[in-house]
Design an enzyme around this catalytic site. Structure first.
Site, PDB file in Angstrom:
ATOM      1  CG  HIS A 166      -2.014  -1.029   1.122  1.00 30.89           C
ATOM      2  ND1 HIS A 166      -3.297  -0.718   0.778  1.00 30.89           N
ATOM      3  CD2 HIS A 166      -1.991  -2.384   1.280  1.00 30.89           C
ATOM      4  CE1 HIS A 166      -4.034  -1.819   0.738  1.00 30.89           C
ATOM      5  NE2 HIS A 166      -3.263  -2.851   1.047  1.00 30.89           N
ATOM      6  CG  ASP A 378       0.057   9.364   0.875  1.00 32.21           C
ATOM      7  OD1 ASP A 378      -0.001   8.198   1.274  1.00 32.21           O
ATOM      8  OD2 ASP A 378      -0.574  10.300   1.387  1.00 32.21           O
TER       9      ASP A 378
HETATM   10  C1  GDG Z   1      -2.023   3.760   3.448  1.00 34.75           C
HETATM   11  C2  GDG Z   1      -1.034   4.465   2.516  1.00 34.75           C
HETATM   12  C3  GDG Z   1      -2.780   4.477   0.732  1.00 34.75           C
HETATM   13  C4  GDG Z   1      -8.758  10.468   7.858  1.00 34.75           C
HETATM   14  N1  GDG Z   1      -9.202  11.315   8.807  1.00 34.75           N
HETATM   15  C5  GDG Z   1     -10.313  10.779   9.323  1.00 34.75           C
HETATM   16  C6  GDG Z   1     -10.561   9.580   8.672  1.00 34.75           C
HETATM   17  N2  GDG Z   1      -9.589   9.411   7.777  1.00 34.75           N
HETATM   18  C7  GDG Z   1      -9.492   8.273   6.839  1.00 34.75           C
HETATM   19  C8  GDG Z   1      -9.703   8.765   5.436  1.00 34.75           C
HETATM   20  C9  GDG Z   1      -8.940   7.729   4.601  1.00 34.75           C
HETATM   21  C10 GDG Z   1      -7.878   7.219   5.576  1.00 34.75           C
HETATM   22  O1  GDG Z   1      -8.211   7.712   6.871  1.00 34.75           O
HETATM   23  C11 GDG Z   1      -6.497   7.736   5.233  1.00 34.75           C
HETATM   24  O2  GDG Z   1      -6.090   7.083   4.063  1.00 34.75           O
HETATM   25  P1  GDG Z   1      -4.776   7.542   3.253  1.00 34.75           P
HETATM   26  O3  GDG Z   1      -4.806   6.858   1.952  1.00 34.75           O
HETATM   27  O4  GDG Z   1      -4.794   9.022   3.127  1.00 34.75           O
HETATM   28  O5  GDG Z   1      -3.524   7.183   4.131  1.00 34.75           O
HETATM   29  P2  GDG Z   1      -2.870   5.991   5.038  1.00 34.75           P
HETATM   30  O6  GDG Z   1      -3.659   5.803   6.283  1.00 34.75           O
HETATM   31  O7  GDG Z   1      -1.471   6.432   5.242  1.00 34.75           O
HETATM   32  O8  GDG Z   1      -2.942   4.620   4.166  1.00 34.75           O
HETATM   33  C12 GDG Z   1      -1.797   5.343   1.525  1.00 34.75           C
HETATM   34  C13 GDG Z   1      -3.655   3.671   1.680  1.00 34.75           C
HETATM   35  O9  GDG Z   1      -2.861   2.914   2.582  1.00 34.75           O
HETATM   36  C14 GDG Z   1      -4.543   2.684   0.890  1.00 34.75           C
HETATM   37  O10 GDG Z   1      -3.797   1.850   0.067  1.00 34.75           O
HETATM   38  O11 GDG Z   1      -3.617   5.352  -0.024  1.00 34.75           O
HETATM   39  O12 GDG Z   1      -0.887   5.961   0.628  1.00 34.75           O
HETATM   40  O13 GDG Z   1      -0.118   5.253   3.286  1.00 34.75           O
HETATM   41  O14 GDG Z   1      -9.781   6.676   4.237  1.00 34.75           O
HETATM   42  O15 GDG Z   1     -11.093   8.820   5.169  1.00 34.75           O
HETATM   43  N3  GDG Z   1     -11.620   8.806   8.941  1.00 34.75           N
HETATM   44  C15 GDG Z   1     -12.472   9.244   9.908  1.00 34.75           C
HETATM   45  N4  GDG Z   1     -12.255  10.409  10.606  1.00 34.75           N
HETATM   46  C16 GDG Z   1     -11.207  11.196  10.353  1.00 34.75           C
HETATM   47  O16 GDG Z   1     -11.041  12.246  10.998  1.00 34.75           O
HETATM   48  N5  GDG Z   1     -13.544   8.510  10.199  1.00 34.75           N
END
Ligand code: GDG
Length: 487
Positions: A166, A378
């Protein structure tokens, strides 16, 4: 034949309460999509349930109960506090996480972490081997578990073994700093399929193999990259992950969201809302973004009282000193901007340090006139895609880091920025805030089309078609053309 998903954490969290163990559901698009696959395949999910001290039999019992409502099996891997420290906090988060995000100076290459990582791969493999049968599909996820496939091969498990990373895969000059670089590459090449997020990650992976494992042979077969190493052939591909489009759109369009957005809009008193949403992590570029916003307000007085940045930071890994320092840096930057420019009736940055309920987050996504998604690096960044899905009114502008995996798909339609370039980020903020309605709507239409088409179900489908291809190839011994690599 059955499907088994393996990840560091289970999709439900087991908690110890006064009245005993309880489970609560995890969230997110990945859980939704993979749970759907598992339900269809009557499969199981294997992972750590999130606590150390509970009796294994009790954990298994509550998971069995939770599995009934999940519609698929939930099987725990028991880790102790030493495993957590050495494998998870140490190897995974002090070595692989910074290194794979191009930040080698943040790495702590402690050899004890490697030993703990290996021991935990074995613990996961023990549980998978006890669960899996010949012909099953075992789909391992992410950087914490790269070595599980190799442990399973050593146990002579005759299952299809697949892996998806990921996070980004670094270029050879960075990857080569890893003391266990050859072991990691070799262990990845024990899988039948290795999936990465983007073409760049795939290219980096193949370049690392070429440089560090010259005896591995690389070929292109029907447009797919195949690496042959020892007795194994691995299909390697780029599979950019998507979101559960329908889930986000349905909530964003709901009456509850509409009411909440109207209320928030009134609170914002005609301000344009610029939104940042990130987990507390140094890869997300939060201080750089705040400095860019600061710069924009200094340089462009027309933005004052016109734009407000709402920055949501979700607490994460707070006990790690580095993360506590990052939090103070962010809070200092917020108070500098608010101290310099705030006035009665206008606070330039509204800072929320907490996890918002999903519905509230979706209301913010719909509300925001501009999303500032500017990680330093990312794998994908789902926030960018979720923002587009929730822009059901179609007026929002996405400012996106060129170093997010999502930039590959959303580069046309988003304003791309280099998160290290404060001046151009400030220009991009001004441009986005002042952009007229027509070009905003046209760009958002394009973005939404792409995010909708390449959603999480599309991602699962593409990955599974590579798995089927790998299986077919194994059976038929397909003819191939050479791509180069140390032959
Ligand atoms: C890894 C990789 C890749 C955020 N704030 C709140 C909240 N979130 C949720 C978002 C989103 C998730 O958290 C964050 O996803 P990301 O993709 O931005 O980042 P990582 O956690 O680092 O994930 C990344 C991912 O895996 C998938 O393959 O995209 O690059 O690092 O879904 O919605 N959710 C809630 N409240 C918040 O305040 N409920």
């Amino acid at each position: 034949m059955s499907t088994i998903v393996v990840s560091n954490r289970l999709p439900v969290v087991v908690e110890s309460r006064k009245d005993g163990l309880r489970t609560r559901p995890g969230s997110g698009g990945l859980v939704t999509a993979l749970s759907a696959v598992l339900r269809r395949a009557k499969g199981r999910w294997i992972g750590w349930p999130g606590l150390f001290d509970a009796r294994p039999a009790s954990v298994r019992r509550v998971l069995k109960e939770a599995a009934k409502s999940e519609g698929h099996g939930l099987v725990p891997v028991h880790l102790d506090a030493d495993d957590y420290r050495g494998f998870y906090e140490g190897f995974s988060n002090e070595i692989v996480w910074p290194l794979f995000h191009d930040l080698p100076s943040r790495c702590n290459f402690d050899p004890d972490y490697w030993a703990s990582y290996l021991a935990v791969q074995e613990k996961f493999a023990d549980v998978v081997a006890a669960e899996a049968k010949s012909g099953d599909l075992v789909w391992v996820h992410d950087y914490q578990l790269m070595g599980v496939g190799q442990c399973l091969r050593e146990r002579k498990l005759r299952a299809r073994l697949c892996f998806f990373l990921h996070i980004p895969f670094p270029a050879p000059d960075i990857f080569a700093k890893l003391p266990w670089r050859t072991e990691i590459l070799q262990s990845l090449l024990r899988y039948d399929v290795v999936g990465l997020q983007t073409a760049r990650d795939l290219g980096n992976f193949l370049d690392c193999v070429k440089r560090l494992l010259p005896e591995a042979q690389q070929r292109l077969d029907d447009g797919r990259s195949i690496v042959a190493f020892e007795q194994q052939r691995t299909v390697c591909g780029a599979f950019p992950i998507g979101i559960d489009w329908n889930e986000f759109v349905d909530v964003a369009r709901s009456v509850t969201a509409e009411v909440r957005v109207a209320q928030l809009r009134e609170d914002m008193r005609g301000q344009q809302v610029v939104l940042g949403v990130d987990r507390l992590d140094y890869t997300k570029g939060i201080p750089d973004r705040l400095h860019a916003f600061h710069h924009a307000l200094r340089r462009y007085p027309e933005l004052r009282r016109k734009a407000t940045l709402i920055q949501v930071v979700v607490p994460s890994r707070e006990k790690v000193p580095e993360y506590a320092t990052l939090r103070s840096q962010i809070e200092r930057a917020v108070s500098q901007v608010n101290g310099e420019f705030g006035q009665p009736g206008w606070t330039p940055i509204q800072y929320l340090f907490r996890n918002l309920p999903r519905r509230e987050l979706i209301a913010y996504y719909r509300l925001a006139d501009v999303a500032l998604v500017t990680p330093l690096k990312d794998g994908m960044n789902l926030v960018a895609k979720e923002y587009c899905a929730c822009q059901v009114d179609g007026n929002g502008v996405l400012i996106l880091s060129e170093f997010a995996g999502a930039a590959d798909q959303l580069g046309v339609g988003a304003i791309l920025v280099n998160p290290y370039d404060r001046e151009r980020m400030a220009d991009a903020i001004r441009r986005a805030v002042l952009l007229p309605l027509d070009p905003r709507r046209a760009a958002m239409r394009r973005l939404r089309r792409r995010v909708r088409k390449e959603d999480v179900h599309h991602w699962v489908g593409r990955f599974l078609s590579a798995v089927a291809y790998a299986g077919g190839r194994r059976r038929s011994g397909a003819r191939s053309t050479r791509r180069g690599g140390g032959e």
